[in-house]
Design an enzyme around this catalytic site. Structure first.
Site, PDB file in Angstrom:
ATOM      1  N   GLY A  30       0.787  -1.147  -0.138  1.00  0.00           N
ATOM      2  CA  GLY A  30       0.026   0.066   0.064  1.00  0.00           C
ATOM      3  C   GLY A  30       0.931   1.380   0.048  1.00  0.00           C
ATOM      4  N   GLY A  63       1.998   5.426   0.962  1.00  0.00           N
ATOM      5  CA  GLY A  63       2.128   6.282   2.168  1.00  0.00           C
ATOM      6  C   GLY A  63       2.923   6.043   3.373  1.00  0.00           C
ATOM      7  N   CYS A  95       5.624  -5.325   1.716  1.00  0.00           N
ATOM      8  CA  CYS A  95       6.023  -4.228   1.489  1.00  0.00           C
ATOM      9  C   CYS A  95       5.201  -3.415   2.579  1.00  0.00           C
ATOM     10  CB  CYS A  95       5.433  -3.829   0.170  1.00  0.00           C
ATOM     11  SG  CYS A  95       5.635  -2.057  -0.487  1.00  0.00           S
ATOM     12  N   LEU A  96       4.138  -2.558   2.468  1.00  0.00           N
ATOM     13  CA  LEU A  96       3.540  -1.907   3.652  1.00  0.00           C
ATOM     14  C   LEU A  96       3.258  -2.850   4.763  1.00  0.00           C
ATOM     15  CD1 LEU A  96       2.449   0.808   4.829  1.00  0.00           C
ATOM     16  CD2 LEU A  96       0.346   0.342   3.760  1.00  0.00           C
ATOM     17  N   GLN A 128       6.399  -3.372   6.709  1.00  0.00           N
ATOM     18  CA  GLN A 128       6.475  -2.091   7.783  1.00  0.00           C
ATOM     19  C   GLN A 128       5.395  -1.951   8.781  1.00  0.00           C
ATOM     20  OE1 GLN A 128       6.129   0.804   4.571  1.00  0.00           O
ATOM     21  NE2 GLN A 128       8.081   0.358   3.602  1.00  0.00           N
ATOM     22  N   GLY A 137       9.432   3.688  -0.516  1.00  0.00           N
ATOM     23  CA  GLY A 137      10.044   4.590   0.002  1.00  0.00           C
ATOM     24  C   GLY A 137      10.504   5.050   1.534  1.00  0.00           C
ATOM     25  N   PHE A 138      10.080   3.663   2.368  1.00  0.00           N
ATOM     26  CA  PHE A 138      10.245   3.481   3.832  1.00  0.00           C
ATOM     27  C   PHE A 138      10.901   2.262   4.009  1.00  0.00           C
ATOM     28  CE2 PHE A 138       7.150   6.810   3.342  1.00  0.00           C
ATOM     29  CZ  PHE A 138       7.325   7.833   4.193  1.00  0.00           C
ATOM     30  N   HIS A 198       8.928  -7.630  -3.425  1.00  0.00           N
ATOM     31  CA  HIS A 198       7.654  -7.890  -3.915  1.00  0.00           C
ATOM     32  C   HIS A 198       7.728  -9.329  -4.411  1.00  0.00           C
ATOM     33  CE1 HIS A 198       4.731  -4.587  -3.507  1.00  0.00           C
ATOM     34  NE2 HIS A 198       5.939  -3.796  -3.326  1.00  0.00           N
ATOM     35  N   GLU A 211       5.619 -11.359  -5.411  1.00  0.00           N
ATOM     36  CA  GLU A 211       4.648 -11.546  -6.514  1.00  0.00           C
ATOM     37  C   GLU A 211       5.211 -10.997  -8.009  1.00  0.00           C
ATOM     38  OE1 GLU A 211       3.838  -7.368  -5.715  1.00  0.00           O
ATOM     39  OE2 GLU A 211       4.315  -9.000  -4.298  1.00  0.00           O
TER      40      GLU A 211
END
Length: 376
Positions: A239, A241, A266-267, A270, A310-311, A349, A351
């Site tokens: 996701g 942000g 990914c998100l 995090q 980006g994080f 990722h 996938e």
């Protein structure tokens, strides 16, 4: 039609609009993939970002329905050196310019993408704006300074669903949740709740291929609702942000950890990092592309991975966590497991879509963890 690209630090580039009058703003990042532009455009993780493709020619194999990773384009704008208007491929159904125009997405070509990429690499990802109507660079720079920074932004609310759903082919279908909160799961499949923070469809396909029956739910789907559904495991999606803004989502994950096996990408990786005591920080220019080398610390093997973040997650000191993967470009964390709980996560990722398939074993590994937890 002439178009200007302005960055918040005053860097200006002139190009041509791909699809007529346009104005768009967001965080300018670069992607090093040679192909996969359709998957990139339709990846919800790119919400709020203007993507500069480093490969000089984009669009030469067109657009088709099968390569969609969601129902629509999510990037704020596309920045390329040259956009192909006459694609040649047996799968092509329309051109890239028409695809951008269909969703009213700004595109600019004729840009010196190498200069832009170098500028971002040195100075970091930053806010930018594209406009065909504002011709004074100083006016554009003033306007771009009003664009929200990616840090502190909860963009999950912009792309996540409001209610549970399932994927049939290329169609998003509302899930049939009973009054008591239960769901009719497929036989001989593992009932799986997928927290949809902006999921890519190929993740769903690979979960199905690994033996799961995925039910996508909103980010604030409660522990009580999960229990009522009859699910046996939890998956946390990718996701957009800043993960540090998702306080309520992280608390729900902490509650879920006590009852279910959990995997995240990914998100999702995090948020799991936050839930088990880690922190996240913003990278200078992020990892975006399909050629990032990572090392599997358990096997010693090098995997080429698809990445878009980006994080990154940091663990100062946590005896419960074992690092499983690292990024060989900058040594940032790429994966971890919990030593006492059935939890595993990766930043990259597995996938692909687009990208290499070196890491697809992650889905079967998650299945093994779930079956072990269930005593199967």
């Amino acid at each position: 039609m002439k178009a200007l690209l302005a960055l918040e630090d005053g860097f200006i580039l002139e190009g041509q609009s791909i699809n007529g009058h346009c104005e768009s703003s967001g965080e300018v990042i670069f992607n090093t993939g040679m192909t996969g532009y359709q998957e990139i455009l339709t990846d919800p993780s790119y919400y709020g970002q203007m993507v500069c493709m480093t490969w000089p020619l984009i669009g030469n194999y067109g657009i088709n329905k099968e390569d969609m990773e969601s129902e629509k384009i999510h990037v704020s704008a596309l920045i390329v050196k040259e956009c192909c208007r006459n694609p040649s491929n047996w799968r092509s159904e329309t051109s890239l310019p028409k695809f951008l125009q269909e969703y009213n997405i700004a595109g600019i070509e004729g840009i010196d993408t190498r200069a832009l990429t170098r500028h971002i690499r040195i100075n970091g990802a930053m806010r930018g704006i594209i406009s065909t109507s504002i011709t004074d660079p100083n006016d554009l720079i003033l306007r771009v300074k009003k664009v929200p920074s990616m840090e502190g932004q909860n963009y999950v609310t912009k792309v996540a669903p409001n209610s549970p759903w399932v994927l049939y082919g290329q169609c998003v279908v509302p899930a049939d949740i009973k009054e008591d909160g239960s769901f009719l799961w497929k036989q001989n499949k593992i009932p799986l709740i997928v927290y949809d923070y902006g999921i890519k469809w190929n993740i769903i396909r690979l979960l199905e291929g690994a033996g799961f029956d995925p039910l996508m739910v909103p980010p604030l789907f409660s522990l009580e609702q999960v229990k009522a559904s009859g699910a046996k495991a939890i998956f946390l999606s990718n996701g957009p942000g800043d993960p540090g803004t998702l306080i309520d989502e992280i608390q729900i994950i902490r509650e879920l950890m006590e009852y279910y096996p959990i995997a995240g990408i990914c998100l999702g990786h995090q948020l799991l990092g936050h839930a088990v005591g880690g922190t996240t920080r913003k990278l200078t220019f992020g990892h975006h592309g399909s050629n990032h080398p990572i090392k599997n610390l358990a096997t010693g093997h090098i995997e080429i991975s698809s990445q878009n973040h980006g994080f990154c997650v940091n663990f100062e000191s946590n005896n419960d966590i074992e690092v499983t993967h690292i990024n060989l470009n900058d040594n940032t964390l790429e994966g971890f497991i919990h030593k006492t709980k059935p939890i595993l996560a990766v930043q990259h990722h597995p996938e692909a879509s687009p990208g290499p398939m070196d890491s697809q074993y992650f889905f079967t590994r998650f299945k093994e963890v779930v079956l072990l937890k269930l005593g199967c």
